[in-house]
Design a protein around this motif. Structure first.
Motif, PDB file in Angstrom:
ATOM      1  N   ASP A  11      52.168  57.327  59.973  1.00 18.01           N
ATOM      2  CA  ASP A  11      50.867  57.916  59.626  1.00 18.01           C
ATOM      3  C   ASP A  11      50.927  58.555  58.244  1.00 18.01           C
ATOM      4  OD1 ASP A  11      49.796  57.265  62.149  1.00 18.01           O
ATOM      5  OD2 ASP A  11      50.265  59.247  62.993  1.00 18.01           O
ATOM      6  N   ILE A  12      52.000  59.288  57.999  1.00 16.21           N
ATOM      7  CA  ILE A  12      52.153  59.972  56.711  1.00 16.21           C
ATOM      8  C   ILE A  12      52.307  58.947  55.592  1.00 16.21           C
ATOM      9  CG2 ILE A  12      53.690  61.472  55.370  1.00 16.21           C
ATOM     10  CD1 ILE A  12      54.198  62.981  58.072  1.00 16.21           C
ATOM     11  N   LYS A  13      53.129  57.921  55.817  1.00 11.95           N
ATOM     12  CA  LYS A  13      53.313  56.883  54.791  1.00 11.95           C
ATOM     13  C   LYS A  13      52.000  56.165  54.494  1.00 11.95           C
ATOM     14  CE  LYS A  13      58.192  55.759  55.439  1.00 11.95           C
ATOM     15  NZ  LYS A  13      59.134  54.689  55.812  1.00 11.95           N
ATOM     16  N   SER A  14      51.238  55.830  55.531  1.00 13.82           N
ATOM     17  CA  SER A  14      49.991  55.102  55.302  1.00 13.82           C
ATOM     18  C   SER A  14      48.946  55.963  54.597  1.00 13.82           C
ATOM     19  CB  SER A  14      49.441  54.532  56.612  1.00 13.82           C
ATOM     20  OG  SER A  14      49.039  55.566  57.481  1.00 13.82           O
ATOM     21  N   SER A  15      49.010  57.286  54.783  1.00  9.65           N
ATOM     22  CA  SER A  15      48.073  58.173  54.082  1.00  9.65           C
ATOM     23  C   SER A  15      48.474  58.381  52.630  1.00  9.65           C
ATOM     24  CB  SER A  15      47.973  59.527  54.788  1.00  9.65           C
ATOM     25  OG  SER A  15      49.111  60.321  54.519  1.00  9.65           O
ATOM     26  N   GLY A  16      49.765  58.143  52.327  1.00 10.63           N
ATOM     27  CA  GLY A  16      50.253  58.295  50.957  1.00 10.63           C
ATOM     28  C   GLY A  16      50.601  59.718  50.562  1.00 10.63           C
ATOM     29  N   LYS A  17      50.496  60.651  51.516  1.00 10.96           N
ATOM     30  CA  LYS A  17      50.843  62.031  51.177  1.00 10.96           C
ATOM     31  C   LYS A  17      51.339  62.766  52.413  1.00 10.96           C
ATOM     32  CE  LYS A  17      46.462  64.336  51.986  1.00 10.96           C
ATOM     33  NZ  LYS A  17      45.481  65.277  51.510  1.00 10.96           N
ATOM     34  N   ILE A  18      52.110  63.822  52.139  1.00  9.06           N
ATOM     35  CA  ILE A  18      52.528  64.746  53.178  1.00  9.06           C
ATOM     36  C   ILE A  18      52.063  66.135  52.748  1.00  9.06           C
ATOM     37  CG2 ILE A  18      54.858  65.020  52.192  1.00  9.06           C
ATOM     38  CD1 ILE A  18      55.852  65.440  55.117  1.00  9.06           C
ATOM     39  N   GLN A  47      60.587  68.052  48.450  1.00  8.63           N
ATOM     40  CA  GLN A  47      60.352  67.102  47.353  1.00  8.63           C
ATOM     41  C   GLN A  47      61.200  65.848  47.543  1.00  8.63           C
ATOM     42  OE1 GLN A  47      61.242  69.830  44.150  1.00  8.63           O
ATOM     43  NE2 GLN A  47      59.070  70.191  43.713  1.00  8.63           N
ATOM     44  N   SER A  48      62.449  66.028  47.919  1.00 13.30           N
ATOM     45  CA  SER A  48      63.339  64.894  48.162  1.00 13.30           C
ATOM     46  C   SER A  48      62.852  64.058  49.342  1.00 13.30           C
ATOM     47  CB  SER A  48      64.767  65.404  48.414  1.00 13.30           C
ATOM     48  OG  SER A  48      65.635  64.338  48.702  1.00 13.30           O
ATOM     49  N   PHE A  49      62.411  64.720  50.389  1.00 10.62           N
ATOM     50  CA  PHE A  49      61.900  64.038  51.574  1.00 10.62           C
ATOM     51  C   PHE A  49      60.673  63.199  51.222  1.00 10.62           C
ATOM     52  CE2 PHE A  49      59.329  64.204  55.553  1.00 10.62           C
ATOM     53  CZ  PHE A  49      60.163  63.422  56.340  1.00 10.62           C
ATOM     54  N   ALA A  50      59.731  63.793  50.486  1.00 11.80           N
ATOM     55  CA  ALA A  50      58.520  63.067  50.088  1.00 11.80           C
ATOM     56  C   ALA A  50      58.873  61.873  49.207  1.00 11.80           C
ATOM     57  CB  ALA A  50      57.557  64.006  49.363  1.00 11.80           C
ATOM     58  N   LYS A  51      59.820  62.062  48.294  1.00 11.10           N
ATOM     59  CA  LYS A  51      60.246  60.966  47.415  1.00 11.10           C
ATOM     60  C   LYS A  51      60.845  59.832  48.233  1.00 11.10           C
ATOM     61  CE  LYS A  51      63.178  59.921  43.457  1.00 11.10           C
ATOM     62  NZ  LYS A  51      64.173  60.417  42.512  1.00 11.10           N
ATOM     63  N   ASP A  52      61.699  60.180  49.216  1.00  9.87           N
ATOM     64  CA  ASP A  52      62.306  59.158  50.080  1.00  9.87           C
ATOM     65  C   ASP A  52      61.251  58.394  50.881  1.00  9.87           C
ATOM     66  OD1 ASP A  52      64.818  59.864  49.155  1.00  9.87           O
ATOM     67  OD2 ASP A  52      65.422  60.888  51.003  1.00  9.87           O
ATOM     68  N   LEU A  53      60.183  59.084  51.281  1.00 12.95           N
ATOM     69  CA  LEU A  53      59.103  58.429  52.025  1.00 12.95           C
ATOM     70  C   LEU A  53      58.171  57.647  51.109  1.00 12.95           C
ATOM     71  CD1 LEU A  53      57.924  61.148  54.583  1.00 12.95           C
ATOM     72  CD2 LEU A  53      59.274  59.102  55.048  1.00 12.95           C
ATOM     73  N   GLU A  58      52.023  67.619  48.874  1.00 10.66           N
ATOM     74  CA  GLU A  58      51.035  68.663  48.616  1.00 10.66           C
ATOM     75  C   GLU A  58      51.424  69.894  49.413  1.00 10.66           C
ATOM     76  OE1 GLU A  58      47.054  67.404  49.472  1.00 10.66           O
ATOM     77  OE2 GLU A  58      47.089  65.830  47.948  1.00 10.66           O
ATOM     78  N   PHE A  59      51.447  71.041  48.732  1.00 13.06           N
ATOM     79  CA  PHE A  59      51.721  72.300  49.416  1.00 13.06           C
ATOM     80  C   PHE A  59      50.406  72.987  49.726  1.00 13.06           C
ATOM     81  CE2 PHE A  59      55.867  71.879  47.230  1.00 13.06           C
ATOM     82  CZ  PHE A  59      56.669  71.931  48.356  1.00 13.06           C
ATOM     83  N   GLN A  60      50.315  73.555  50.911  1.00 12.51           N
ATOM     84  CA  GLN A  60      49.176  74.356  51.306  1.00 12.51           C
ATOM     85  C   GLN A  60      49.691  75.768  51.542  1.00 12.51           C
ATOM     86  OE1 GLN A  60      46.675  72.619  54.324  1.00 12.51           O
ATOM     87  NE2 GLN A  60      46.068  74.628  55.072  1.00 12.51           N
ATOM     88  N   LYS A  61      49.375  76.681  50.603  1.00 11.57           N
ATOM     89  CA  LYS A  61      49.838  78.065  50.742  1.00 11.57           C
ATOM     90  C   LYS A  61      49.203  78.685  51.981  1.00 11.57           C
ATOM     91  CE  LYS A  61      50.812  79.290  45.952  1.00 11.57           C
ATOM     92  NZ  LYS A  61      50.513  80.262  44.886  1.00 11.57           N
ATOM     93  N   THR A  62      50.049  79.285  52.793  1.00 13.44           N
ATOM     94  CA  THR A  62      49.626  79.863  54.061  1.00 13.44           C
ATOM     95  C   THR A  62      50.425  81.132  54.300  1.00 13.44           C
ATOM     96  OG1 THR A  62      49.265  77.626  54.913  1.00 13.44           O
ATOM     97  CG2 THR A  62      49.425  79.377  56.539  1.00 13.44           C
ATOM     98  N   ALA A  63      49.785  82.160  54.823  1.00 10.24           N
ATOM     99  CA  ALA A  63      50.531  83.368  55.207  1.00 10.24           C
ATOM    100  C   ALA A  63      51.573  82.972  56.244  1.00 10.24           C
ATOM    101  CB  ALA A  63      49.589  84.416  55.783  1.00 10.24           C
ATOM    102  N   PHE A  64      52.722  83.627  56.212  1.00 13.55           N
ATOM    103  CA  PHE A  64      53.804  83.281  57.129  1.00 13.55           C
ATOM    104  C   PHE A  64      53.332  83.284  58.583  1.00 13.55           C
ATOM    105  CE2 PHE A  64      57.716  84.063  59.564  1.00 13.55           C
ATOM    106  CZ  PHE A  64      58.498  83.014  59.093  1.00 13.55           C
TER     107      PHE A  64
END
Length: 172
Positions: A11-18, A47-53, A58-64
């Motif tokens: 699903d992530i690969k077909s969307s082109g983003k994580i 970053q390495s994981f996304a590159k491998d995929l 994309e980062f979504q800033k979120t409170a912990f």
């Protein structure tokens, strides 16, 4: 809280983003540098994981405190904040193999170091002091547990109804 329903890698690969939920307030693991970029060890791994995929990251800033709810609700595909593995959390989300190990500690002012030097720290010896912890973190849970223990044992060394105070830190 319901259990997370994650997108599959296909699903992530077909969307082109994580999309990764992250609270960049915990250097050196994840933080915002002086240029406003999110960086750190956890970020490099994502970053390495996304590159491998072969997908965009994309980062979504979120409170912990919103990391697990956001992951479970599907607001993002993964989390990129340092998150301790606990049995309670493992019932709701899947964890990777841990890539680091940390310990919790107590820091005191140099002027107060002699008070604790050579002594084993315990909830009783810390009673009445103030502690700073991150909201929704394992250290916060520890302080709450210490408070409950001290209250139950009647070992109050503070005029307050809470023996060890938790100061909740939030993102700048």
């Amino acid at each position: 809280m319901a259990q997370a329903q994650a997108d599959t890698l296909s699903d992530i690969k077909s969307s082109g983003k994580i999309t990764v939920g992250i609270d960049p307030t915990f250097p050196p693991y994840e933080y915002t540098n002086d240029s406003g970029e999110i960086t750190g060890y956890s970020v490099a791994i994502m970053q390495s994981f996304a590159k491998d995929l072969g997908v965009k990251l994309e980062f979504q800033k979120t409170a912990f405190s919103g990391i697990l709810p956001g992951l479970i609700s599907g607001s993002f595909n993964a989390e990129g904040s340092s998150l301790n593995v606990t049995a309670e959390r493992a019932k709701k989300v899947l964890f990777t193999v841990p890539y680091s190990k940390t310990v919790n500690g107590v820091l005191v002012r140099e002027s107060e170091a002699g008070t604790f030097s050579g002594k084993t720290l315990s909830p009783e010896s810390l009673s009445g002091l103030r502690g700073a912890v991150k909201t929704s973190s394992v250290p916060e849970q520890l302080l709450k547990g210490f408070n409950e223990q001290l209250k139950k044992e009647g070992k109050n060394r503070s005029p307050s109804s809470t023996w060890i105070h938790s100061i909740k830190l939030s993102a700048p």
